[in-house]
Design a protein around this motif. Structure first.
Motif, PDB file in Angstrom:
ATOM      1  N   PHE A  30       0.829  -1.209   0.000  1.00 28.52           N
ATOM      2  CA  PHE A  30       0.000   0.000   0.000  1.00 28.52           C
ATOM      3  C   PHE A  30       0.863   1.259   0.000  1.00 28.52           C
ATOM      4  N   THR A  31       0.359   2.309  -0.633  1.00 30.57           N
ATOM      5  CA  THR A  31       1.033   3.601  -0.573  1.00 30.57           C
ATOM      6  C   THR A  31       0.946   4.144   0.857  1.00 30.57           C
ATOM      7  N   PRO A  32       1.839   5.063   1.243  1.00 29.55           N
ATOM      8  CA  PRO A  32       1.830   5.579   2.614  1.00 29.55           C
ATOM      9  C   PRO A  32       0.495   6.198   3.039  1.00 29.55           C
ATOM     10  N   ASP A  33      -0.229   6.788   2.112  1.00 30.31           N
ATOM     11  CA  ASP A  33      -1.511   7.427   2.441  1.00 30.31           C
ATOM     12  C   ASP A  33      -2.707   6.623   1.919  1.00 30.31           C
ATOM     13  N   ALA A  34      -2.503   5.314   1.731  1.00 31.23           N
ATOM     14  CA  ALA A  34      -3.568   4.464   1.186  1.00 31.23           C
ATOM     15  C   ALA A  34      -4.838   4.546   2.029  1.00 31.23           C
ATOM     16  N   ARG A  35      -5.956   4.436   1.333  1.00 29.28           N
ATOM     17  CA  ARG A  35      -7.273   4.394   1.967  1.00 29.28           C
ATOM     18  C   ARG A  35      -7.774   2.958   1.870  1.00 29.28           C
ATOM     19  N   TYR A  36      -8.229   2.397   2.999  1.00 28.29           N
ATOM     20  CA  TYR A  36      -8.673   1.011   3.075  1.00 28.29           C
ATOM     21  C   TYR A  36     -10.079   1.019   3.683  1.00 28.29           C
ATOM     22  N   ALA A  37     -11.081   0.831   2.850  1.00 24.48           N
ATOM     23  CA  ALA A  37     -12.475   0.821   3.308  1.00 24.48           C
ATOM     24  C   ALA A  37     -12.943  -0.626   3.443  1.00 24.48           C
ATOM     25  N   ARG A  38     -13.356  -1.008   4.641  1.00 26.83           N
ATOM     26  CA  ARG A  38     -13.787  -2.383   4.893  1.00 26.83           C
ATOM     27  C   ARG A  38     -15.176  -2.660   4.358  1.00 26.83           C
ATOM     28  N   SER A  39     -15.851  -1.638   3.891  1.00 33.98           N
ATOM     29  CA  SER A  39     -17.120  -1.750   3.166  1.00 33.98           C
ATOM     30  C   SER A  39     -17.275  -0.455   2.373  1.00 33.98           C
ATOM     31  N   PRO A  40     -18.145  -0.446   1.368  1.00 34.10           N
ATOM     32  CA  PRO A  40     -18.302   0.787   0.592  1.00 34.10           C
ATOM     33  C   PRO A  40     -18.905   1.927   1.406  1.00 34.10           C
ATOM     34  N   TYR A  41     -19.497   1.603   2.546  1.00 33.31           N
ATOM     35  CA  TYR A  41     -20.103   2.625   3.409  1.00 33.31           C
ATOM     36  C   TYR A  41     -19.360   2.754   4.736  1.00 33.31           C
ATOM     37  N   PRO A  43     -17.779   4.102   7.667  1.00 36.06           N
ATOM     38  CA  PRO A  43     -17.665   5.467   8.191  1.00 36.06           C
ATOM     39  C   PRO A  43     -16.297   5.755   8.805  1.00 36.06           C
ATOM     40  N   GLU A  44     -15.520   4.708   9.055  1.00 36.59           N
ATOM     41  CA  GLU A  44     -14.202   4.875   9.672  1.00 36.59           C
ATOM     42  C   GLU A  44     -13.156   4.137   8.841  1.00 36.59           C
ATOM     43  N   GLU A  45     -13.028   4.536   7.584  1.00 38.51           N
ATOM     44  CA  GLU A  45     -12.049   3.866   6.745  1.00 38.51           C
ATOM     45  C   GLU A  45     -10.650   4.060   7.319  1.00 38.51           C
ATOM     46  N   LEU A  46      -9.795   3.116   7.021  1.00 43.57           N
ATOM     47  CA  LEU A  46      -8.420   3.160   7.488  1.00 43.57           C
ATOM     48  C   LEU A  46      -7.603   3.977   6.503  1.00 43.57           C
ATOM     49  N   VAL A  47      -6.746   4.842   7.019  1.00 45.24           N
ATOM     50  CA  VAL A  47      -5.905   5.660   6.145  1.00 45.24           C
ATOM     51  C   VAL A  47      -4.463   5.568   6.622  1.00 45.24           C
ATOM     52  N   GLY A  48      -3.586   5.130   5.739  1.00 41.74           N
ATOM     53  CA  GLY A  48      -2.160   5.056   6.039  1.00 41.74           C
ATOM     54  C   GLY A  48      -1.714   3.709   6.567  1.00 41.74           C
ATOM     55  N   HIS A  49      -0.425   3.513   6.541  1.00 41.48           N
ATOM     56  CA  HIS A  49       0.177   2.238   6.929  1.00 41.48           C
ATOM     57  C   HIS A  49      -0.149   1.825   8.357  1.00 41.48           C
ATOM     58  N   GLU A 113     -13.672  -2.785  -0.040  1.00 46.20           N
ATOM     59  CA  GLU A 113     -14.111  -4.175   0.099  1.00 46.20           C
ATOM     60  C   GLU A 113     -15.641  -4.249   0.114  1.00 46.20           C
ATOM     61  N   TRP A 114     -16.183  -5.229  -0.596  1.00 40.25           N
ATOM     62  CA  TRP A 114     -17.620  -5.512  -0.618  1.00 40.25           C
ATOM     63  C   TRP A 114     -17.773  -6.969  -0.194  1.00 40.25           C
ATOM     64  N   ALA A 115     -17.932  -7.217   1.101  1.00 36.82           N
ATOM     65  CA  ALA A 115     -17.978  -8.577   1.645  1.00 36.82           C
ATOM     66  C   ALA A 115     -19.423  -9.039   1.859  1.00 36.82           C
ATOM     67  N   TYR A 116     -19.641 -10.335   1.608  1.00 34.38           N
ATOM     68  CA  TYR A 116     -20.960 -10.953   1.786  1.00 34.38           C
ATOM     69  C   TYR A 116     -20.793 -12.275   2.515  1.00 34.38           C
TER      70      TYR A 116
END
Length: 126
Positions: A30-41, A43-49, A113-116
């Motif tokens: 991941f890039t240093p400022d990567a955004r990691y969303a555990r779902s498309p909605y 509200p607290e996406e992860l940002v950074g390493h 991520e879109w998990a089911y």
């Protein structure tokens, strides 16, 4: 621009790092400022390493199977279908779509991520 083979290689590195609880691999994936969303909605996406590393260390003792295949690759974006089956410490399976936006250096800058899960509603309650 990425191609299917580079996406497969990135996913293999992700799986290897996850399986080995290799939190240091976050910087390679991941890039240093990567955004990691555990779902498309999310509200607290992860940002950074550091945020992504913290999330990865939650399931350190998990045993799982994983199969993944890129469905679409266009420019710097890929969509990957993923099937995961946890075998320990709990049994759980899920199907997942990952929407990945790659940086020019081959690392992911945006992960959505879109998990089911079986038995879960696939639509929002009305």
């Amino acid at each position: 621009m990425v191609d299917r083979e580079s996406v497969r290689n990135w996913v293999a590195g992700y799986e290897r790092a996850w399986r080995e609880s290799d939190a240091d691999a976050v910087a390679r994936l991941f890039t240093p400022d990567a955004r990691y969303a555990r779902s498309p909605y999310d509200p607290e996406e992860l940002v950074g390493h550091d945020a992504i590393r913290g999330f990865w260390t939650v399931d350190q003792d998990a045993a799982f199977t994983m199969a993944a295949e890129p469905l679409a690759v266009e420019g710097d974006v890929a969509v990957v279908r993923v099937a995961v089956g946890y075998t320990a410490p709990r049994e759980q399976e899920y199907r997942d779509l990952w929407v990945l936006r790659f940086a020019p250096d081959g690392r992911v800058a945006d992960f959505e991520e879109w998990a089911y899960w079986p038995g879960k509603d696939w639509t929002a309650a009305t």
